[in-house]
Design a protein around this motif. Structure first.
Motif, PDB file in Angstrom:
ATOM      1  N   ASP A  11       6.541  25.431 -15.436  1.00 27.13           N
ATOM      2  CA  ASP A  11       6.782  24.335 -14.493  1.00 27.13           C
ATOM      3  C   ASP A  11       6.786  24.831 -13.052  1.00 27.13           C
ATOM      4  OD1 ASP A  11       7.156  22.969 -16.784  1.00 27.13           O
ATOM      5  OD2 ASP A  11       9.355  22.973 -16.677  1.00 27.13           O
ATOM      6  N   PHE A  19       1.882  23.681  -4.256  1.00 29.47           N
ATOM      7  CA  PHE A  19       2.337  23.862  -2.871  1.00 29.47           C
ATOM      8  C   PHE A  19       1.407  24.795  -2.099  1.00 29.47           C
ATOM      9  CE2 PHE A  19       4.516  26.909  -0.112  1.00 29.47           C
ATOM     10  CZ  PHE A  19       4.737  26.080   0.965  1.00 29.47           C
ATOM     11  N   VAL A  26      -3.622  22.572   4.563  1.00 28.78           N
ATOM     12  CA  VAL A  26      -3.094  22.180   5.874  1.00 28.78           C
ATOM     13  C   VAL A  26      -3.439  23.225   6.928  1.00 28.78           C
ATOM     14  CG1 VAL A  26      -0.969  21.811   7.192  1.00 28.78           C
ATOM     15  CG2 VAL A  26      -1.235  20.770   4.953  1.00 28.78           C
TER      16      VAL A  26
ATOM     17  N   GLN B   8      15.582  29.304 -13.232  1.00 32.64           N
ATOM     18  CA  GLN B   8      14.275  28.662 -13.368  1.00 32.64           C
ATOM     19  C   GLN B   8      14.223  27.375 -12.561  1.00 32.64           C
ATOM     20  OE1 GLN B   8      12.873  28.140 -17.305  1.00 32.64           O
ATOM     21  NE2 GLN B   8      13.526  30.166 -17.998  1.00 32.64           N
ATOM     22  N   LEU B   9      13.020  27.000 -12.169  1.00 36.48           N
ATOM     23  CA  LEU B   9      12.831  25.712 -11.508  1.00 36.48           C
ATOM     24  C   LEU B   9      12.191  24.746 -12.484  1.00 36.48           C
ATOM     25  CD1 LEU B   9      11.410  26.768  -8.050  1.00 36.48           C
ATOM     26  CD2 LEU B   9      13.608  25.681  -8.479  1.00 36.48           C
ATOM     27  N   TYR B  10      12.667  23.545 -12.430  1.00 39.58           N
ATOM     28  CA  TYR B  10      12.033  22.540 -13.275  1.00 39.58           C
ATOM     29  C   TYR B  10      10.859  21.922 -12.530  1.00 39.58           C
ATOM     30  CZ  TYR B  10      16.045  23.077 -16.282  1.00 39.58           C
ATOM     31  OH  TYR B  10      16.978  23.601 -17.111  1.00 39.58           O
ATOM     32  N   THR B  11       9.960  21.276 -13.217  1.00 35.14           N
ATOM     33  CA  THR B  11       8.720  20.746 -12.643  1.00 35.14           C
ATOM     34  C   THR B  11       8.995  19.802 -11.478  1.00 35.14           C
ATOM     35  OG1 THR B  11       7.782  20.848 -14.816  1.00 35.14           O
ATOM     36  CG2 THR B  11       6.589  19.542 -13.178  1.00 35.14           C
ATOM     37  N   GLY B  14      10.125  21.612  -8.371  1.00 32.87           N
ATOM     38  CA  GLY B  14       9.014  22.336  -7.752  1.00 32.87           C
ATOM     39  C   GLY B  14       8.145  21.394  -6.945  1.00 32.87           C
ATOM     40  N   PHE B  15       7.827  20.256  -7.540  1.00 34.89           N
ATOM     41  CA  PHE B  15       7.019  19.249  -6.825  1.00 34.89           C
ATOM     42  C   PHE B  15       7.723  18.771  -5.567  1.00 34.89           C
ATOM     43  CE2 PHE B  15       4.392  18.529 -10.661  1.00 34.89           C
ATOM     44  CZ  PHE B  15       3.151  18.558 -10.048  1.00 34.89           C
ATOM     45  N   GLY B  18       7.835  21.529  -2.943  1.00 35.38           N
ATOM     46  CA  GLY B  18       6.479  21.718  -2.399  1.00 35.38           C
ATOM     47  C   GLY B  18       6.097  20.586  -1.471  1.00 35.38           C
ATOM     48  N   MET B  21       7.918  20.766   1.893  1.00 38.02           N
ATOM     49  CA  MET B  21       7.372  21.815   2.774  1.00 38.02           C
ATOM     50  C   MET B  21       6.005  21.420   3.310  1.00 38.02           C
ATOM     51  SD  MET B  21       8.626  25.427   1.175  1.00 38.02           S
ATOM     52  CE  MET B  21       8.479  25.101  -0.558  1.00 38.02           C
ATOM     53  N   VAL B  22       5.197  20.825   2.442  1.00 43.12           N
ATOM     54  CA  VAL B  22       3.855  20.413   2.885  1.00 43.12           C
ATOM     55  C   VAL B  22       3.953  19.362   3.979  1.00 43.12           C
ATOM     56  CG1 VAL B  22       1.801  19.156   2.176  1.00 43.12           C
ATOM     57  CG2 VAL B  22       2.672  21.005   0.765  1.00 43.12           C
ATOM     58  N   ALA B  25       5.197  21.001   7.196  1.00 42.86           N
ATOM     59  CA  ALA B  25       4.143  21.786   7.841  1.00 42.86           C
ATOM     60  C   ALA B  25       3.100  20.881   8.471  1.00 42.86           C
ATOM     61  CB  ALA B  25       3.491  22.716   6.815  1.00 42.86           C
ATOM     62  N   TYR B  26       2.765  19.800   7.779  1.00 41.46           N
ATOM     63  CA  TYR B  26       1.739  18.889   8.298  1.00 41.46           C
ATOM     64  C   TYR B  26       2.224  18.202   9.582  1.00 41.46           C
ATOM     65  CZ  TYR B  26      -1.653  15.180   8.625  1.00 41.46           C
ATOM     66  OH  TYR B  26      -2.624  14.353   9.082  1.00 41.46           O
ATOM     67  N   VAL B  29       2.196  20.756  12.482  1.00 42.57           N
ATOM     68  CA  VAL B  29       0.843  21.058  12.960  1.00 42.57           C
ATOM     69  C   VAL B  29       0.234  19.829  13.632  1.00 42.57           C
ATOM     70  CG1 VAL B  29      -1.486  21.652  12.219  1.00 42.57           C
ATOM     71  CG2 VAL B  29       0.473  22.854  11.263  1.00 42.57           C
ATOM     72  N   ASN B  30       0.481  18.688  13.060  1.00 45.38           N
ATOM     73  CA  ASN B  30      -0.107  17.460  13.590  1.00 45.38           C
ATOM     74  C   ASN B  30       0.467  17.107  14.959  1.00 45.38           C
ATOM     75  OD1 ASN B  30      -1.971  15.429  13.116  1.00 45.38           O
ATOM     76  ND2 ASN B  30      -0.340  13.965  12.676  1.00 45.38           N
ATOM     77  N   THR B  32       0.745  18.798  17.532  1.00 45.39           N
ATOM     78  CA  THR B  32      -0.019  19.347  18.663  1.00 45.39           C
ATOM     79  C   THR B  32      -1.000  18.338  19.220  1.00 45.39           C
ATOM     80  OG1 THR B  32      -1.653  20.248  17.150  1.00 45.39           O
ATOM     81  CG2 THR B  32       0.134  21.711  17.837  1.00 45.39           C
TER      82      THR B  32
END
Lengths: 346, 171
Positions: A11, A19, A26, B8-11, B14-15, B18, B21-22, B25-26, B29-30, B32
């Protein structure tokens, strides 16, 4: 396997992979986002614009006495505008000092002196400032040769021209023939000159040079057959200030231009026909006249063959002083002429 | 099957991590892109400043005392409807170049005023080329005092202010 400490589950690997893929995607967009920034153009154009605004809309600092009448080290900021109330109207004296490399106060050196006083900032910009005097078709500039790719601004301006007076001497001769020493008085009435409220058209002797040309002196002599042999001597030029009803001698003026000479001669001096007087702003600034009237008296002696010569001559002691103001027809008023300031920065 | 799931990380976690963070980050960056979308506005600013300067210079009398020059060029042009003179002078100002690059600037000029019914009337003055709609034009304006009636109004009894408006663009 019973001890599974330190293992990763499927998982977590799935989530972390998604990610990472998204993060890489990105990051790959970053160059695309920055491609239109063209940082150098924005930066240089902004600096050029700022410099243009300072030059054409600001009178500079110090303001009084103005920076163009100060030593280099006393000048904090350049600015070519006549005053802060007259944007785009440039002072001739400020323009001359800014572009001159032969000032009596010492020339400004490119790039350091200009960078500190008009470009500003820590970055060592190179630049070129030019002024096109459209009417006189004269291009003056300071700075480097402009390369490819630079920030640029262009400002349409006017230059305030200098006033001057041309006095036809025969119009101001005395009626009395029995005189050998003559005086001609010029009045600079500072309070009267301040009646013009718009600095763009004001005659301000403490800011702008004023010039007086006296012509055809020999034609004032009564006997024109003897006139060519008469010696005309300008003995002195005294400057008086009327303060609180008291007229006091404050200084003498020793730099008249005689006849066609391009350099000045200190009186007493023999004159053939013409005398020109150029009064710099510094001259009036030193007088600290404020709104007090200033009288400039020219004294002439006439003699012929070693003895005094009696005649009419340029002399207004019997009437009133020549008033250097807005109403006297002989005085050419300040006039605005078209010009263009261009600033390039790289 | 793993029995000890410490560390452990579960699914779904994690999603979620992620995604957060995405998005972060977007957004960073955007951000600018708020500075500029190119240097178009710099050119606009330069053109607008030039137009404003030209109108301002046309509205300054060259001499305060000579009767012939007591009023500004712009005032005389509007009062006498000498729009060809406006075209010549305006292009002289905007296309004049010293040591800098050459220019090819076009314009369309008009002025607006209020009539006796307090409606705004617009008067087309002159243009150097017809507007087709595809130009990227900027606007410069200048209030000018004139002694002239507004179309639709009666004879002027006193001086009035009109708004001169110029659209400028580069060819």
């Amino acid at each position: 396997m019973t001890d599974d400490s330190g293992t990763l589950s499927i998982d977590f690997i799935a989530g972390f992979t998604i990610f990472l893929l998204a993060f890489i995607w990105v990051l790959s967009m970053v160059p695309g986002l920055l491609v239109n920034l063209q940082g150098y153009t924005i930066d240089y154009d902004a600096v050029a614009y700022r410099t243009g605004v300072i030059l054409v809309e600001d009178p500079g600092w110090p303001a009084s006495p103005p920076w163009e009448s100060q030593q280099n080290f006393s000048v904090t900021r350049f600015g070519l505008a006549v005053s802060r109330d007259t944007p785009n109207i440039l002072s001739q004296e400020k323009v001359d000092r800014f572009f001159s490399n032969t000032s009596v106060y010492g020339a400004f050196v490119y790039p350091d002196d200009y960078h500190q006083r008009v470009i500003f900032g820590d970055y060592p910009y190179r630049f070129n400032v030019s002024l096109l005097d459209v009417e006189n078709n004269q291009l003056r500039s300071v700075g480097d040769v402009v390369p490819e790719g630079y920030g640029y601004i262009r400002r349409v301006v006017k230059i305030k021209g200098l006033s001057n007076a041309t006095i036809d001497a025969p119009l101001y001769k005395n009626p009395d023939n029995n005189v050998t020493t003559h005086e001609f008085s010029i009045l600079v009435n500072n309070s009267g000159l301040k009646e013009q409220k718009n600095p763009a058209y004001e005659i301000d002797p403490a800011r702008d040079q004023i010039m007086v040309n006296i012509t055809d002196l020999r034609l004032t002599i009564s006997n024109q057959t003897q006139a060519p042999s008469v010696n005309i001597t300008l003995t002195n030029i005294n400057v008086y200030k009327l303060d609180g009803g008291i007229l006091s001698l404050v200084r003498t003026f020793n730099t008249p231009y005689i006849d066609e000479n391009s350099s000045t001669t200190q009186p007493p001096v023999e004159v053939k026909n013409n005398v020109s007087l150029k009064f710099s702003p510094a001259f009036f600034d030193i007088l600290n006249a404020g709104s007090s009237p200033i009288f400039i008296n020219l004294s002439f002696n006439l003699n012929n063959g070693g003895s005094s010569y009696y005649s009419q001559f340029l002399n207004n002691t019997w009437s009133s002083p020549f008033d250097y103001d807005y109403d006297t027809p002989e005085v050419t008023q300040p006039r605005l002429r078209d010009a263009m300031v261009e600033v390039a920065v790289w | 099957m793993v029995k000890n799931d410490n560390g452990q990380l579960y699914t779904i976690e994690g999603f979620a991590a992620g995604l957060i963070m995405v998005i972060t980050a977007y957004l960073v960056v955007n951000a600018t892109s708020v500075y500029t979308a190119g240097d178009t506005h710099i050119n606009d600013m330069q053109l607008e400043a030039l137009g404003s300067d030209a109108l301002r210079m046309m509205d300054i009398p060259i001499n305060a005392t000579e009767s012939d020059n007591r009023h500004s060029d712009l005032r005389m042009i509007i009062e006498n409807s000498e729009y060809d003179i406006f075209k010549t002078k305006f292009l002289d100002y905007t296309n004049e170049s010293g040591s800098g690059p050459g220019h090819d600037i076009q314009f369309n000029a008009s002025y607006s005023c209020r009539d006796s019914s307090d409606n705004i009337q617009s008067v087309q003055m002159v243009n150097s080329r017809n507007l087709t709609g595809g130009e990227h034009a900027v606007r410069s304006t200048k209030w000018v005092i004139v002694d002239k009636e507004c179309p639709g109004a009666g004879p002027s009894l006193r001086e009035r202010a009109v708004l001169v408006e110029v659209l400028l663009w580069r060819d």
